[in-house]
Design a protein around this motif. Sequence first.
Motif, PDB file in Angstrom:
ATOM      1  N   VAL A 518       0.840  -1.205   0.000  1.00  0.00           N
ATOM      2  CA  VAL A 518       0.000   0.000   0.000  1.00  0.00           C
ATOM      3  C   VAL A 518       0.872   1.251   0.000  1.00  0.00           C
ATOM      4  O   VAL A 518       0.651   2.192  -0.782  1.00  0.00           O
ATOM      5  CB  VAL A 518      -0.946   0.000   1.219  1.00  0.00           C
ATOM      6  CG1 VAL A 518      -1.714   1.324   1.294  1.00  0.00           C
ATOM      7  CG2 VAL A 518      -1.920  -1.175   1.151  1.00  0.00           C
ATOM      8  N   ALA A 519       1.879   1.273   0.867  1.00  0.00           N
ATOM      9  CA  ALA A 519       2.755   2.446   0.961  1.00  0.00           C
ATOM     10  C   ALA A 519       3.485   2.699  -0.356  1.00  0.00           C
ATOM     11  O   ALA A 519       3.615   3.848  -0.799  1.00  0.00           O
ATOM     12  CB  ALA A 519       3.760   2.245   2.094  1.00  0.00           C
ATOM     13  N   GLU A 520       3.939   1.634  -0.987  1.00  0.00           N
ATOM     14  CA  GLU A 520       4.651   1.789  -2.263  1.00  0.00           C
ATOM     15  C   GLU A 520       3.744   2.396  -3.323  1.00  0.00           C
ATOM     16  O   GLU A 520       4.143   3.320  -4.047  1.00  0.00           O
ATOM     17  CB  GLU A 520       5.168   0.427  -2.726  1.00  0.00           C
ATOM     18  CG  GLU A 520       5.941   0.473  -4.035  1.00  0.00           C
ATOM     19  CD  GLU A 520       6.448  -0.891  -4.462  1.00  0.00           C
ATOM     20  OE1 GLU A 520       6.592  -1.101  -5.684  1.00  0.00           O
ATOM     21  OE2 GLU A 520       6.683  -1.743  -3.582  1.00  0.00           O
ATOM     22  N   ASP A 521       2.514   1.898  -3.419  1.00  0.00           N
ATOM     23  CA  ASP A 521       1.602   2.403  -4.446  1.00  0.00           C
ATOM     24  C   ASP A 521       1.161   3.834  -4.168  1.00  0.00           C
ATOM     25  O   ASP A 521       0.888   4.602  -5.097  1.00  0.00           O
ATOM     26  CB  ASP A 521       0.378   1.492  -4.551  1.00  0.00           C
ATOM     27  CG  ASP A 521       0.720   0.136  -5.159  1.00  0.00           C
ATOM     28  OD1 ASP A 521       1.863  -0.036  -5.623  1.00  0.00           O
ATOM     29  OD2 ASP A 521      -0.154  -0.749  -5.159  1.00  0.00           O
ATOM     30  N   LEU A 522       1.094   4.205  -2.889  1.00  0.00           N
ATOM     31  CA  LEU A 522       0.710   5.574  -2.531  1.00  0.00           C
ATOM     32  C   LEU A 522       1.913   6.508  -2.442  1.00  0.00           C
ATOM     33  O   LEU A 522       1.760   7.690  -2.125  1.00  0.00           O
ATOM     34  CB  LEU A 522      -0.037   5.569  -1.191  1.00  0.00           C
ATOM     35  CG  LEU A 522      -1.379   4.826  -1.162  1.00  0.00           C
ATOM     36  CD1 LEU A 522      -1.996   4.894   0.232  1.00  0.00           C
ATOM     37  CD2 LEU A 522      -2.345   5.382  -2.198  1.00  0.00           C
ATOM     38  N   ARG A 523       3.093   5.955  -2.714  1.00  0.00           N
ATOM     39  CA  ARG A 523       4.346   6.716  -2.667  1.00  0.00           C
ATOM     40  C   ARG A 523       4.557   7.359  -1.301  1.00  0.00           C
ATOM     41  O   ARG A 523       4.956   8.516  -1.174  1.00  0.00           O
ATOM     42  CB  ARG A 523       4.377   7.763  -3.782  1.00  0.00           C
ATOM     43  CG  ARG A 523       4.322   7.136  -5.166  1.00  0.00           C
ATOM     44  CD  ARG A 523       4.435   8.153  -6.267  1.00  0.00           C
ATOM     45  NE  ARG A 523       4.372   7.507  -7.575  1.00  0.00           N
ATOM     46  CZ  ARG A 523       4.446   8.141  -8.737  1.00  0.00           C
ATOM     47  NH1 ARG A 523       4.579   9.466  -8.754  1.00  0.00           N
ATOM     48  NH2 ARG A 523       4.381   7.480  -9.872  1.00  0.00           N
ATOM     49  N   ILE A 524       4.284   6.531  -0.293  1.00  0.00           N
ATOM     50  CA  ILE A 524       4.507   6.939   1.097  1.00  0.00           C
ATOM     51  C   ILE A 524       5.754   6.226   1.596  1.00  0.00           C
ATOM     52  O   ILE A 524       5.921   5.021   1.386  1.00  0.00           O
ATOM     53  CB  ILE A 524       3.300   6.556   1.973  1.00  0.00           C
ATOM     54  CG1 ILE A 524       2.072   7.348   1.547  1.00  0.00           C
ATOM     55  CG2 ILE A 524       3.596   6.773   3.453  1.00  0.00           C
ATOM     56  CD1 ILE A 524       0.799   6.884   2.219  1.00  0.00           C
ATOM     57  N   HIS A 525       6.623   6.950   2.260  1.00  0.00           N
ATOM     58  CA  HIS A 525       7.846   6.329   2.767  1.00  0.00           C
ATOM     59  C   HIS A 525       7.499   5.312   3.847  1.00  0.00           C
ATOM     60  O   HIS A 525       6.833   5.653   4.832  1.00  0.00           O
ATOM     61  CB  HIS A 525       8.786   7.373   3.353  1.00  0.00           C
ATOM     62  CG  HIS A 525      10.014   6.773   3.981  1.00  0.00           C
ATOM     63  ND1 HIS A 525      10.980   6.134   3.240  1.00  0.00           N
ATOM     64  CD2 HIS A 525      10.410   6.692   5.281  1.00  0.00           C
ATOM     65  CE1 HIS A 525      11.927   5.688   4.051  1.00  0.00           C
ATOM     66  NE2 HIS A 525      11.603   6.018   5.293  1.00  0.00           N
ATOM     67  N   PRO A 526       7.915   4.058   3.685  1.00  0.00           N
ATOM     68  CA  PRO A 526       7.657   3.058   4.733  1.00  0.00           C
ATOM     69  C   PRO A 526       8.615   3.262   5.902  1.00  0.00           C
ATOM     70  O   PRO A 526       9.744   2.779   5.894  1.00  0.00           O
ATOM     71  CB  PRO A 526       7.907   1.731   4.009  1.00  0.00           C
ATOM     72  CG  PRO A 526       8.875   2.056   2.921  1.00  0.00           C
ATOM     73  CD  PRO A 526       8.599   3.479   2.514  1.00  0.00           C
ATOM     74  N   TRP A 527       8.158   3.983   6.904  1.00  0.00           N
ATOM     75  CA  TRP A 527       9.014   4.357   8.027  1.00  0.00           C
ATOM     76  C   TRP A 527       9.665   3.152   8.691  1.00  0.00           C
ATOM     77  O   TRP A 527      10.747   3.258   9.270  1.00  0.00           O
ATOM     78  CB  TRP A 527       8.189   5.132   9.060  1.00  0.00           C
ATOM     79  CG  TRP A 527       7.003   4.358   9.580  1.00  0.00           C
ATOM     80  CD1 TRP A 527       5.739   4.380   9.093  1.00  0.00           C
ATOM     81  CD2 TRP A 527       6.994   3.433  10.664  1.00  0.00           C
ATOM     82  NE1 TRP A 527       4.926   3.532   9.797  1.00  0.00           N
ATOM     83  CE2 TRP A 527       5.671   2.934  10.775  1.00  0.00           C
ATOM     84  CE3 TRP A 527       7.957   2.970  11.560  1.00  0.00           C
ATOM     85  CZ2 TRP A 527       5.296   1.996  11.736  1.00  0.00           C
ATOM     86  CZ3 TRP A 527       7.589   2.032  12.521  1.00  0.00           C
ATOM     87  CH2 TRP A 527       6.272   1.563  12.600  1.00  0.00           C
TER      88      TRP A 527
END
Length: 529
Positions: A518-527
């Motif tokens: 999900v984070a990758e597709d939303l371009r959110i940094h996986p903390w």
Amino acid sequence: MSHVESSYDVVVIGGGHNGLICANYLQRAGLSVCVFESRLEAGGGLCTEETTIPGFLHNLASVFHDAVEIMPAMKDLELARYGIEYVKPEVQLGLALREGRPFLQYDTVEKTCRAIERRSHADAVAWNAMAEGYDEYFRTLIMPALYAPPPKPSEQALALEETEQGRGFLRMVRATPLDVACDGFVDEATRAALLFQLLVPRGVVYDSAGLGMMIPLVVTGIEQSHLAKGGSHHLAHALWRALISAKGKLRGTLRVSEIVIEGGRAAGVVLETGERVKATKAVVSAIDIEQTFLDLVAEKHLPATFRKTVASHKPDEFSLFGVHVALREPPRYRGAALEPDLDRACKVGVGFESTADFHELFADVRLGRLPERPRLFACCPTLFDHSQAPPERHTAFCWAIAPYHLKDGGADAWDQHAAAFAKRCLDAWREVAPNMGGDNILAMRTLSPRDIPRKLENMREGGVFGGRMTQDQLDAFRPLPELSDYRTPIKGLYLAGASQHPGGGILGACGAIAAEAVAEDLRIHPWWS
């Protein structure tokens, strides 16, 4: 009746440990997340109940948490802060044999080899050699792979070809666990102990082609059984406390009846109450793929060929028949006269004495027959955690490997056979532990294979591993090739249940990898990386 539509960035369907882990990661990544759980208490298989007598706690599904020392979520989410504590028994396993010295496995290879030496010098040497040969390999390569998306089969093979251990691993990938156990060890009890530990909590059957590489995993002891203090539901409590602390939402006793699809994209859910909940960025299903695609997604949104493929997903090959008892005193095994530590083993195998026992057992299971001689996984959690029973009292259980569909009468026939089969299980237990009967048993509750999906509907056909653990449903093929990267044919709909790689058990991997997708597709940094 009209309902006000609520809205979140992400909606998670199912509050089992994978759903809660996924929700925790995404909430901490800056998204607003709400988990919907159909049961009163979140946690899925992490259910602990006073099901016999008040004050006696029984873990009705998940018990052995073998991955807590390597599970990233334990540290990433600081779950110890939220109340979860574990105990790791020194004696991990005992085989209670009808005759002769019991087999024991400890929490270190050194202690295990000393115990094996008392039965077989050759096997003690072989066990130590296998542990030394594969320990670092499993720790540095295999175990981290459990928490990453599965590689393509060709990529995996190319990487393994580069080292001697890798080539040995590839050879075992072409063998059955039975092959590797028999090639490596001479004592039937050693072989039985290895094959026994693949069944629970790994779901691997002794003659599964291509899964011989699971034997070194048992020998190295990298995964060891831990018991949650206060019962398995304390892990669920820690996960939902962590989620609430991060300002996430968890709503119980609310069943999702539909996944809303708008413009080819998952846009939210409808609850059985009629309430619509909007998901602006993603819907994550942490339940099984059959419910997800055949029940919750309208037929018009999926190709008929895809629905047919989902319907062909193979359930677990076996189920578990549970007998949960409240006791005056813990089981006392005859074999403790030769090996006193048998009485303090975490898992005790009953009826698993040779490879022939596995042949006989699965001949019955595959034909839908009730085993005449039940083979049991027995455990007395209160030996290690006194809080799960009143003072000087105990709880214990045994699981018998059993078919879900009975040859005569199907799954519903369990209702008429459960009482008699429970007696058969206790008779088998009492054969090696004479005090497991009479007034030592204060109360009893059974949970048949048919009862499992009645209680936990995600465990279809009484299967606790999320689908058959065979080569055609593992790694890049789990649960299906087109779903193995945690994404689905519907944009914005993701999968986080035990149907995904690496499978069932309390690993936390399915939820963590889904959050990463999900984070990758939303371009959110996986903390958490």
